[in-house]
Write a protein that holds these residues in place. Structure first.
Motif, mmCIF file in Angstrom:
data_model
loop_
_atom_site.group_PDB
_atom_site.id
_atom_site.type_symbol
_atom_site.label_atom_id
_atom_site.label_comp_id
_atom_site.label_asym_id
_atom_site.label_seq_id
_atom_site.Cartn_x
_atom_site.Cartn_y
_atom_site.Cartn_z
ATOM 1 N N ALA A 156 49.308 -3.477 -16.147
ATOM 2 C CA ALA A 156 50.239 -2.389 -15.814
ATOM 3 C C ALA A 156 50.697 -1.654 -17.063
ATOM 4 N N GLY A 157 50.774 -2.358 -18.198
ATOM 5 C CA GLY A 157 51.240 -1.742 -19.435
ATOM 6 C C GLY A 157 50.217 -0.875 -20.144
ATOM 7 N N LEU A 158 48.979 -0.838 -19.624
ATOM 8 C CA LEU A 158 47.927 -0.066 -20.291
ATOM 9 C C LEU A 158 48.072 1.433 -20.087
ATOM 10 N N TYR A 159 48.651 1.828 -18.948
ATOM 11 C CA TYR A 159 48.765 3.261 -18.660
ATOM 12 C C TYR A 159 49.866 3.486 -17.640
ATOM 13 N N SER A 160 50.628 4.526 -17.835
ATOM 14 C CA SER A 160 51.666 4.889 -16.877
ATOM 15 C C SER A 160 51.774 6.407 -16.834
ATOM 16 N N ALA A 161 52.405 6.893 -15.789
ATOM 17 C CA ALA A 161 52.584 8.336 -15.639
ATOM 18 C C ALA A 161 54.046 8.633 -15.342
ATOM 19 N N ASN A 213 49.656 -11.804 -0.036
ATOM 20 C CA ASN A 213 50.008 -10.486 0.508
ATOM 21 C C ASN A 213 49.147 -9.352 -0.038
ATOM 22 N N HIS A 214 47.913 -9.663 -0.403
ATOM 23 C CA HIS A 214 46.975 -8.651 -0.913
ATOM 24 C C HIS A 214 47.376 -8.084 -2.274
ATOM 25 N N SER A 215 48.351 -8.650 -2.917
ATOM 26 C CA SER A 215 48.803 -8.132 -4.212
ATOM 27 C C SER A 215 47.873 -8.593 -5.323
ATOM 28 N N VAL A 216 47.523 -7.679 -6.223
ATOM 29 C CA VAL A 216 46.630 -8.015 -7.339
ATOM 30 C C VAL A 216 47.413 -8.778 -8.398
ATOM 31 N N SER A 217 46.938 -9.967 -8.741
ATOM 32 C CA SER A 217 47.619 -10.814 -9.710
ATOM 33 C C SER A 217 47.015 -10.747 -11.099
ATOM 34 N N GLY A 218 45.765 -10.313 -11.179
ATOM 35 C CA GLY A 218 45.106 -10.237 -12.477
ATOM 36 C C GLY A 218 43.849 -9.396 -12.419
ATOM 37 N N ILE A 232 48.588 -1.243 -10.816
ATOM 38 C CA ILE A 232 47.184 -1.657 -10.765
ATOM 39 C C ILE A 232 46.223 -0.480 -10.689
ATOM 40 N N TYR A 233 46.431 0.376 -9.702
ATOM 41 C CA TYR A 233 45.427 1.404 -9.430
ATOM 42 C C TYR A 233 45.487 2.588 -10.377
ATOM 43 N N LEU A 234 46.661 2.919 -10.872
ATOM 44 C CA LEU A 234 46.743 4.033 -11.815
ATOM 45 C C LEU A 234 46.053 3.700 -13.142
ATOM 46 N N PRO A 235 46.306 2.530 -13.765
ATOM 47 C CA PRO A 235 45.537 2.186 -14.964
ATOM 48 C C PRO A 235 44.035 2.092 -14.690
ATOM 49 N N LEU A 236 43.681 1.549 -13.527
ATOM 50 C CA LEU A 236 42.264 1.437 -13.184
ATOM 51 C C LEU A 236 41.613 2.812 -13.109
ATOM 52 N N CYS A 237 42.277 3.747 -12.459
ATOM 53 C CA CYS A 237 41.695 5.080 -12.305
ATOM 54 C C CYS A 237 41.694 5.867 -13.611
ATOM 55 N N ARG A 238 42.650 5.590 -14.484
ATOM 56 C CA ARG A 238 42.596 6.201 -15.817
ATOM 57 C C ARG A 238 41.382 5.681 -16.584
ATOM 58 N N LEU A 239 41.112 4.389 -16.457
ATOM 59 C CA LEU A 239 39.930 3.811 -17.093
ATOM 60 C C LEU A 239 38.662 4.441 -16.524
#
Length: 321
Positions: free
Chosen positions: A23-28, A310-315, A56-63
């Motif tokens: 989560a700390g890799l990218y934020s908006a 609960n479908h939450s991404v842990s890593g 999870i998804y915002l850093p992933l999509c930035r990558l």
């Protein structure tokens, strides 16, 4: 490569990130999706939060955007070097994982986020369900009990579709599958016209054929050969099995109530009967397919999303460059 080596980061080709590190890799400054949009994108029995999107998804999509941008720049440089003006073929992302693990939700969120980047406004999503053989063909081949297994797919048709995309064909068509009717819809197709990105989602996208090649076969093409990036959505089997059972119970009270539903015959099952029926499907089909065909492909992916409760991404595991 052994499982121990893959799980030991010093020996593994993957880098591991906790949820917080990722989560700390990218934020908006602005939340990319509204709560209503997320609710429309998530699947049955899933509850994706805005925090999950941001973490999870915002850093992933930035990558992913970095990969796409690099690919676009390389294409321009190659055109200049070769003195050709070839159109850039779409960047193709493959997303794999078990039934009920949340691949479709992951794919839809990624599609929505990537379409917001100015250099990739047109993002298409295709599911490999459309390349299942029609039920009539599966019955003829004796494969109805193995629907979803590698042999139940028109692999030749899927590879031809991907080949057309990568060749730069302006308009490409894919068959459409109806989960309500549990079959391919005849004479209906998904038309894809000059996309920037195509997401190909399905349990089988990272699989390779098990059969040995004959001496006459010098080469063999796999679906994943056409991917520029691939993801695997992972979770413990016991969690996935419970998600599958919970989803079946919800569908029993919703989609199965429709007279046109293939599963309408199960609409009147009580809770105990529904759980027993769903567990039987899991144990004889979906769980078996996961262990034999899907899970072994996990480490072929560039990136692995590890889900917990609960479908939450842990890593997240990311292949080292």
């Amino acid at each position: 490569m052994s499982q121990t080596m893959l799980e030991n980061e010093s020996l593994s080709p993957y880098l591991s990130f906790t949820r917080e590190e990722w989560a700390g890799l990218y934020s908006a400054d602005i939340q990319p999706l509204t709560e209503w949009e997320v609710s429309e994108l998530q699947g049955i029995n899933e509850n994706v939060s805005l925090n999950e999107v941001s973490s999870i998804y915002l850093p992933l999509c930035r990558l992913l955007n970095l990969y796409v941008t690099s690919s676009q720049q390389l294409h321009l440089q190659s055109n200049a070097f070769l003195r050709k003006q070839m159109k850039k073929p779409p960047f193709i992302i493959g997303i794999a994982g078990s039934v009920a693990v949340g691949k479709s939700t992951t794919s839809r969120i990624i599609q929505a986020l990537l379409s917001r980047w100015p250099n990739t406004p047109k993002v298409e999503l295709v599911t490999t369900d459309g390349f299942l053989y029609p039920n009539a063909v599966l019955e003829q081949k004796g494969l109805m009990g193995k629907k979803g297994f590698p042999e139940s797919y028109d692999l030749k048709g899927l590879i031809q579709f991907l080949s057309q995309l990568k060749s730069g064909k302006p308009v490409v068509e894919a068959p459409i599958y109806s989960h309500l009717e549990y079959d391919i819809l005849p004479d209906q197709v998904q038309t894809i016209s000059e996309p920037d990105i195509v997401i190909v989602e399905g349990i089988n996208v990272l699989q390779v054929p098990k059969q040995k090649r004959s001496k006459k076969q010098n080469t063999q093409i796999f679906v994943s050969d056409f991917f520029d990036f691939s993801l695997y959505v992972d979770a413990d089997e016991e969690e996935i099995k419970q998600w599958y059972v919970d989803r079946f119970k919800i569908l029993r009270n919703t989609a199965f109530q429709s007279p046109v539903s293939y599963f309408h015959r199960y609409a009147d099952l009580n809770d105990e009967e529904a759980v027993e029926f769903a567990l039987n499907i899991w144990n004889t089909i979906n769980g078996l397919n996961l262990r034999e065909n899907i899970l072994p492909t996990k480490y072929r992916a560039h990136l692995i999303l590890e889900k917990g409760k609960n479908h939450s991404v842990s890593g997240v595991k990311m292949r080292k460059m």
